[in-house]
Structure formats: C-alpha cells, structure tokens
Scaffold this motif. Structure first.
Motif, PDB file in Angstrom:
ATOM      1  N   ALA A 180       0.840  -1.206   0.000  1.00 57.83           N
ATOM      2  CA  ALA A 180       0.000   0.000   0.000  1.00 57.83           C
ATOM      3  C   ALA A 180       0.878   1.260   0.000  1.00 57.83           C
ATOM      4  N   TRP A 181       1.911   1.228   0.795  1.00 54.02           N
ATOM      5  CA  TRP A 181       2.839   2.368   0.852  1.00 54.02           C
ATOM      6  C   TRP A 181       3.543   2.562  -0.490  1.00 54.02           C
ATOM      7  N   ARG A 182       4.103   1.468  -0.997  1.00 55.49           N
ATOM      8  CA  ARG A 182       4.888   1.529  -2.232  1.00 55.49           C
ATOM      9  C   ARG A 182       4.029   1.954  -3.414  1.00 55.49           C
ATOM     10  N   GLU A 183       2.782   1.499  -3.429  1.00 60.81           N
ATOM     11  CA  GLU A 183       1.909   1.732  -4.573  1.00 60.81           C
ATOM     12  C   GLU A 183       0.961   2.910  -4.379  1.00 60.81           C
ATOM     13  N   ALA A 184       1.254   3.725  -3.377  1.00 60.95           N
ATOM     14  CA  ALA A 184       0.505   4.969  -3.169  1.00 60.95           C
ATOM     15  C   ALA A 184      -0.983   4.726  -2.945  1.00 60.95           C
ATOM     16  N   ARG A 185      -1.298   3.781  -2.081  1.00 62.14           N
ATOM     17  CA  ARG A 185      -2.714   3.569  -1.733  1.00 62.14           C
ATOM     18  C   ARG A 185      -2.887   3.338  -0.229  1.00 62.14           C
ATOM     19  N   THR A 186      -2.256   4.225   0.549  1.00 61.41           N
ATOM     20  CA  THR A 186      -2.406   4.142   2.010  1.00 61.41           C
ATOM     21  C   THR A 186      -3.703   4.793   2.467  1.00 61.41           C
ATOM     22  N   GLY A 187      -4.277   5.609   1.584  1.00 57.71           N
ATOM     23  CA  GLY A 187      -5.472   6.349   1.976  1.00 57.71           C
ATOM     24  C   GLY A 187      -5.156   7.692   2.624  1.00 57.71           C
ATOM     25  N   PHE A 188      -3.883   7.988   2.809  1.00 56.93           N
ATOM     26  CA  PHE A 188      -3.459   9.314   3.267  1.00 56.93           C
ATOM     27  C   PHE A 188      -2.954  10.075   2.043  1.00 56.93           C
ATOM     28  N   PRO A 189      -3.738  11.051   1.570  1.00 55.10           N
ATOM     29  CA  PRO A 189      -3.398  11.712   0.306  1.00 55.10           C
ATOM     30  C   PRO A 189      -1.982  12.317   0.292  1.00 55.10           C
ATOM     31  N   PHE A 190      -1.554  12.880   1.393  1.00 55.22           N
ATOM     32  CA  PHE A 190      -0.209  13.467   1.419  1.00 55.22           C
ATOM     33  C   PHE A 190       0.852  12.397   1.146  1.00 55.22           C
ATOM     34  N   ILE A 191       0.717  11.265   1.803  1.00 53.45           N
ATOM     35  CA  ILE A 191       1.663  10.160   1.613  1.00 53.45           C
ATOM     36  C   ILE A 191       1.554   9.605   0.191  1.00 53.45           C
ATOM     37  N   ASP A 192       0.350   9.381  -0.260  1.00 51.87           N
ATOM     38  CA  ASP A 192       0.156   8.783  -1.584  1.00 51.87           C
ATOM     39  C   ASP A 192       0.597   9.720  -2.710  1.00 51.87           C
ATOM     40  N   ALA A 193       0.412  11.007  -2.508  1.00 53.29           N
ATOM     41  CA  ALA A 193       0.859  11.973  -3.525  1.00 53.29           C
ATOM     42  C   ALA A 193       2.381  11.944  -3.638  1.00 53.29           C
ATOM     43  N   ILE A 194       3.048  11.894  -2.496  1.00 51.42           N
ATOM     44  CA  ILE A 194       4.516  11.856  -2.508  1.00 51.42           C
ATOM     45  C   ILE A 194       5.008  10.593  -3.209  1.00 51.42           C
ATOM     46  N   MET A 195       4.400   9.459  -2.881  1.00 50.95           N
ATOM     47  CA  MET A 195       4.836   8.201  -3.492  1.00 50.95           C
ATOM     48  C   MET A 195       4.534   8.179  -5.001  1.00 50.95           C
ATOM     49  N   THR A 196       3.494   8.898  -5.399  1.00 50.20           N
ATOM     50  CA  THR A 196       3.183   9.006  -6.829  1.00 50.20           C
ATOM     51  C   THR A 196       4.230   9.863  -7.537  1.00 50.20           C
ATOM     52  N   GLN A 197       4.573  10.985  -6.915  1.00 48.55           N
ATOM     53  CA  GLN A 197       5.619  11.836  -7.505  1.00 48.55           C
ATOM     54  C   GLN A 197       6.936  11.060  -7.618  1.00 48.55           C
ATOM     55  N   LEU A 198       7.247  10.310  -6.592  1.00 52.89           N
ATOM     56  CA  LEU A 198       8.476   9.511  -6.596  1.00 52.89           C
ATOM     57  C   LEU A 198       8.500   8.557  -7.792  1.00 52.89           C
ATOM     58  N   ARG A 199       7.393   7.862  -7.977  1.00 44.75           N
ATOM     59  CA  ARG A 199       7.336   6.880  -9.063  1.00 44.75           C
ATOM     60  C   ARG A 199       7.378   7.561 -10.426  1.00 44.75           C
ATOM     61  N   GLN A 200       6.654   8.672 -10.551  1.00 43.18           N
ATOM     62  CA  GLN A 200       6.576   9.340 -11.855  1.00 43.18           C
ATOM     63  C   GLN A 200       7.846  10.086 -12.229  1.00 43.18           C
ATOM     64  N   GLU A 201       8.380  10.824 -11.246  1.00 39.78           N
ATOM     65  CA  GLU A 201       9.437  11.778 -11.578  1.00 39.78           C
ATOM     66  C   GLU A 201      10.815  11.365 -11.077  1.00 39.78           C
ATOM     67  N   GLY A 202      10.872  10.461 -10.125  1.00 40.53           N
ATOM     68  CA  GLY A 202      12.165  10.011  -9.615  1.00 40.53           C
ATOM     69  C   GLY A 202      12.813  10.966  -8.639  1.00 40.53           C
ATOM     70  N   TRP A 203      12.094  11.991  -8.271  1.00 35.31           N
ATOM     71  CA  TRP A 203      12.635  12.919  -7.276  1.00 35.31           C
ATOM     72  C   TRP A 203      11.501  13.405  -6.385  1.00 35.31           C
ATOM     73  N   ILE A 204      11.736  13.437  -5.083  1.00 35.21           N
ATOM     74  CA  ILE A 204      10.830  14.079  -4.129  1.00 35.21           C
ATOM     75  C   ILE A 204      11.681  14.888  -3.163  1.00 35.21           C
ATOM     76  N   HIS A 205      11.065  15.923  -2.594  1.00 35.90           N
ATOM     77  CA  HIS A 205      11.782  16.803  -1.668  1.00 35.90           C
ATOM     78  C   HIS A 205      12.240  16.032  -0.432  1.00 35.90           C
ATOM     79  N   HIS A 206      13.328  16.505   0.140  1.00 32.64           N
ATOM     80  CA  HIS A 206      13.893  15.849   1.310  1.00 32.64           C
ATOM     81  C   HIS A 206      12.873  15.660   2.445  1.00 32.64           C
TER      82      HIS A 206
END
Length: 528
Positions: free
Chosen positions: A346-372
DNA sequence: CACTGAGTTGACATA
DNA sequence: TTATGTCAACTCAGT
C-alpha cells in the motif's frame, strides 16, 4: 631519438629521454563528467591511446535495483559524456557485463598498459575494484585511482576521529574544520591536453555504442516526461542557474523549504551528484564564491551544510559495517519491525489512503525525485510512525525509484528517519495529515499527483474519509471505492509505536554509549 | 563518574 | 502571523 614504445632495451639505452606512452582505459563508473576529474587527467599523462570506458554492470543496473527513470538518467548522462568526449576527438566505449570478466578481455584486445578510475567507497565497489586491480596487475597493467567523488578523503576523516566515524554532524564539522577546505576542482581536459593521443578509430564505430532503454529490454511506453535530464552539461547549466540567484543561495535554509511545492523548492542537483555529473568540490567552491563578502546561512541548514551532510553519511557508511542493514550493524538500534506485505505494498503503490503520503509516493514513481522533507514524511510513516515496517524495505524502494538513489545517503537517511541510528528523538513523529498542511493548505500538491481528489474542498483534502457522503459525491470520489480508505488510524497507532520504540531502545546494549577503548567488543569494528 | 547542552526540518496550544 | 512552551523523553559528546 625519442623512443615511444616500451622495451627494456630502449630504457637501458636512453634512460633520460624514455617516455612510456600508454594505452589507457579510463573507467567511468560514477564521476560521469570531464570537469574535476583527476583520474581522467592522470589517464591523459603519457598516453598515446585512450579508451574512455563505461561498463553496464548487471549487478548495479539490474531492473530490480535500478528503475526505469534512473536508467534513463544514466543513459542520458552517458550520451552527454560521449558528446563531450567527441569534442576532444575521443568517444565513450560502453560494454555490458561483470567488470571482472569484461576488463581482462579488453586489456588484451586493446593492449592496455594503464587503468585509471575514481575511487568509490561503496562496499560492492571496493571489492570489485580490488578484484579488478589484481587482474590488471596480473597483466602488468598500471592501475591508478583518485579521490574526487567526495569533498574529502573519507578515510582521513575517520582517521582524524580516532578511527571511528563521527555519529553527530557537529563532530564531523569539527573534524573537517581541522582538515581545512576541500581541494579546489581541476578544469576539464582540453584539446591541447589530448594532442598526443590518437583520435579514436572509426573501426570501433558499430561496437561499444550506448544502448537505448529499449535495447536494455525496458518498456518505455508509460515513461513520463524527462524533467531532470542526465548529464554533465545539464548539471553545470542547473548549477549556473541556481548560483545566479545569489540572494536565494545566501538565505537558503533547508528546513524552511517546502516538501510539497508544485515545482522543486531545492536545487535538484542531487541526481547529478549521485552519478558524478557534478563534482561536489565544484559545487562547494561555486557556493564559496557566492558567499564571499556577504552574509549567508551556515551549516547544517545552508547549501554548504547539505554537502557536509553528504560527507557525514559517506563517512558513516565507510566506518560502520553492514551499513545498509539492521542486523550486524552495531550503530543501529535493533527494532522488532513487523512483516506486513499488505501495508508495504500500500505504501509503495501509493494507496495508504493518506493523500499526502500517496501523492509523494506518486511523484516519486513518476518523476524520480521528491523533496527531502517529503522523504521524511513517507519514511517516518513506513517505519516508526505508522506502519512499523523495516527501514530496509523502504530503502529498497527508494534505491530503485530515486534518480539520486545513492547507497550511502539512502541507507543513512533511512536509519535517521526510523530513529535507528544518528537520530534518537523517536517521540517526534510526523503527522501524515498535519505536516503537509503547513506549506500547502489547499492541497494543490495532492491534487496535482492524485487528480481523483481534485474536487475535494481543502477542508477534507488531507483526510478525505472525514468528508460527509454528500461532499464525496459532489467531488466525484467516494472514499473506499474511488480512493482508498486510510489503512491505519494515525493518532492511535503512532502513540503505540512510540512505546514500541521506547522498548526497542531499552533493549539496546548498555555498552554502546561507552568509549571504544573502554569496552571490548562493541566498537572494535571501527578500527578494522 | 555524573551531569549538561545540543540535536538540520514534530504537533499542538497559547500568547 | 509568528514565536514560544509543553508534551515525553532519546543519545552523543564534552565538561
């Protein structure tokens, strides 16, 4: 008469004028650049033929280890390097395979007499380089390496701290202060530096090319736009652009940058540092120029401070055994992490149900970079904050998906965030709801990466499960159907986890805080 | 040995 | 709006 070929007779007859003209491989691994590359410069000395080489090592670039975005970054970096080498009448040679197998064959094929490379501190690299050096010496090949990936010689830092890596940042600062400023970067080679080297032969043209992602067997159909193209030229362009913003550079304070701005609030030079497209010393001294004569922020929060953090984790990674693991890592608190494949997925695939967490994991997968700080939020969530899953699992996901997936920094930061090593205030827990609100009240970042939530009012965007049914219907997104229900209750579980962490700390061996000379056993490894 | 201050980036309440 | 204290309480490194 100046002999140009190596033979004992020549040497005996003309000892003063003898020049050993080498056939040299410069082996690029990290350090994918021409500027500040002392090993490359060493390769050019007394060289008649140069083979700039990159080996696609299946161990490092296996698809489970390196995701498609990072491979794309690598390929771009190699293309850029090849392009720069061609301006010097040279080129890049790319081969695939295990270096220990590939190199001896090339030594023979090209009649190589010298091998140069940049020193690499990773355990895999060190053992690989040891093997390669042995094989090279068997073929009477001169091997030479230089330190240029880090600001300092990491072994010197450890030596200066009595054989132990500093476990606190301030301690590292004291040590490097004693060592003095980092070395000044050296310029890239010029055509003049290459004048005695034969231009590359066209006979090599069909061979040794840079493979495309498709040729590597990757499916590029769902690949997103390349926001951060790899390569030294892009790195230097990016560096220039940021260094021109002198006010921004001088007032930079990392904790005050935003994890969820719509465009990056920090430099995104990290991927270029990871692959060595940008030299840390070049970055350091460019910053020093900007700082000169004006007031500016300081370490740990300044940009110089960020480079010292890199040095801090590199030093720890060299001085602490099993640095990317909990077991066998004497600096790491041993925690009874759960095995929970559902939570991990759920964490890895951006489906924890916490939008902030899932948005970050989506950006990570799409763009390969997320803020520190976004990394902080999701790392805390996976480990000590909420899901109670081992930091090693998170480390694997980051290594694969991040463009700047750096072995030492990744392992170090995961230990930090999980309060396993370096950081111990485990009662400070990031809220998957509150933390993001500080810098993005409206949830624009969430809406960008999770468009299904784009019609949710700001009031509920961080906690969509709290929205009344009518609001969910109006937003066209039913929680539990169109977007997952939150998998845990943060308020409850984080309190429980703090207590579990407290217990894990209570089980820490008491000797681990004592001095290394005092108690045998615990810190012996630091000296080895 | 005990003690103290500091620790890149918590959340929340209060002033 | 921004700064400060409280919450509960950790380790490291220096005195």
């Amino acid at each position: 008469i100046v002999p140009t070929v190596s033979s004992p007779a020549c040497f005996a007859l003309h000892p003063q004028v003898f020049i050993m003209a080498h056939v040299c491989i410069h082996w690029f691994r990290k350090g994918l650049r021409l500027h500040d590359n002392p090993a490359l410069m060493a390769a050019l000395r007394d060289c008649k033929e140069l083979y700039p080489l990159f080996i696609l090592d299946p161990y490092l670039y296996d698809q489970n280890r390196a995701g498609i975005n990072r491979l794309r970054f690598l390929i771009s970096s190699l293309q850029d390097l090849d392009c720069s080498l061609r301006k010097l009448n040279s080129r890049l040679f790319v081969v695939r395979g295990k270096p220990e197998e590939v190199l001896p064959k090339l030594f023979t094929k090209w009649n190589v007499t010298k091998l140069t490379y940049e020193y690499d501190t990773e355990p895999y690299s060190r053992s690989r380089d040891k093997n390669v050096t042995m094989l090279a010496e068997e073929q009477r090949i001169q091997v030479s390496y230089k330190i240029s990936h880090t600001l300092y010689d990491i072994d010197r830092i450890i030596e200066e701290n009595n054989g132990k890596p500093p476990l606190t940042y301030n301690r590292l600062r004291d040590i490097v202060k004693a060592l003095g400023s980092p070395k000044k970067p050296i310029p890239a080679p010029t055509v003049e530096d290459m004048k005695n080297i034969a231009p590359f032969s066209e006979k090599h043209k069909p061979e040794y090319g840079i493979p495309s992602l498709e040729e590597l067997g990757l499916d590029t159909s769902s690949l997103a736009e390349e926001i951060f193209p790899g390569g030294e030229q892009e790195a230097l362009r990016r560096l220039d652009a940021y260094m021109q913003r002198t006010g921004w550079v001088c007032s930079f304070e990392k904790p005050n940058t935003s994890p969820n701005s719509l465009s990056p609030s920090t430099t995104v030079l990290s991927p270029y540092m990871t692959f060595g497209c940008l030299s840390a010393r070049t970055f350091w001294w460019r910053l020093a120029e900007v700082y000169q004569g004006v007031s500016h922020s300081d370490p740990p929060v300044s940009l110089h401070g960020q480079l010292l953090w890199r040095e801090f984790f590199y030093t720890a990674s060299v001085g602490i055994p099993n640095f990317n693991k909990m077991t066998g890592n004497p600096a790491c608190t041993q925690v009874d992490w759960d095995e929970n494949q559902e939570y991990l997925a759920a964490w890895r695939e951006a489906r924890t149900g916490f939008p902030f967490i899932d948005a970050i994991m989506t950006q990570l997968r799409q763009e390969g970079w997320i803020h520190h700080l976004a990394r902080h939020a999701v790392a805390c969530f996976l480990t000590r904050g909420d899901l109670w899953i081992s930091w090693e699992e998170g480390q694997k996901v980051f290594e694969k998906l991040l463009l700047d997936g750096d072995w030492a920094l990744n392992a170090g930061n995961w230990q930090w965030l999980s309060a396993s090593t370096f950081f111990h205030q485990f009662f400070r827990v990031y809220s998957p709801v509150a933390f993001g609100k500080k810098t993005d009240k409206n949830g624009d970042y969430i809406k960008k990466y999770l468009p299904i939530l784009k019609k949710f009012p700001p009031q509920y965007i961080y906690e969509p499960w709290k929205a009344p049914r009518s609001v969910q219907q109006a937003a066209g997104c039913i929680v539990g159907k169109d977007y997952p229900k939150s998998i845990i209750e943060h308020e409850v579980i984080s309190k429980k986890n703090i207590q579990r962490m407290k217990q894990a700390y209570a089980r820490r061996p008491s000797g681990s805080t004592e001095s290394p000379t005092k108690k045998q056993g615990n810190f012996v490894y630091f000296i080895c």
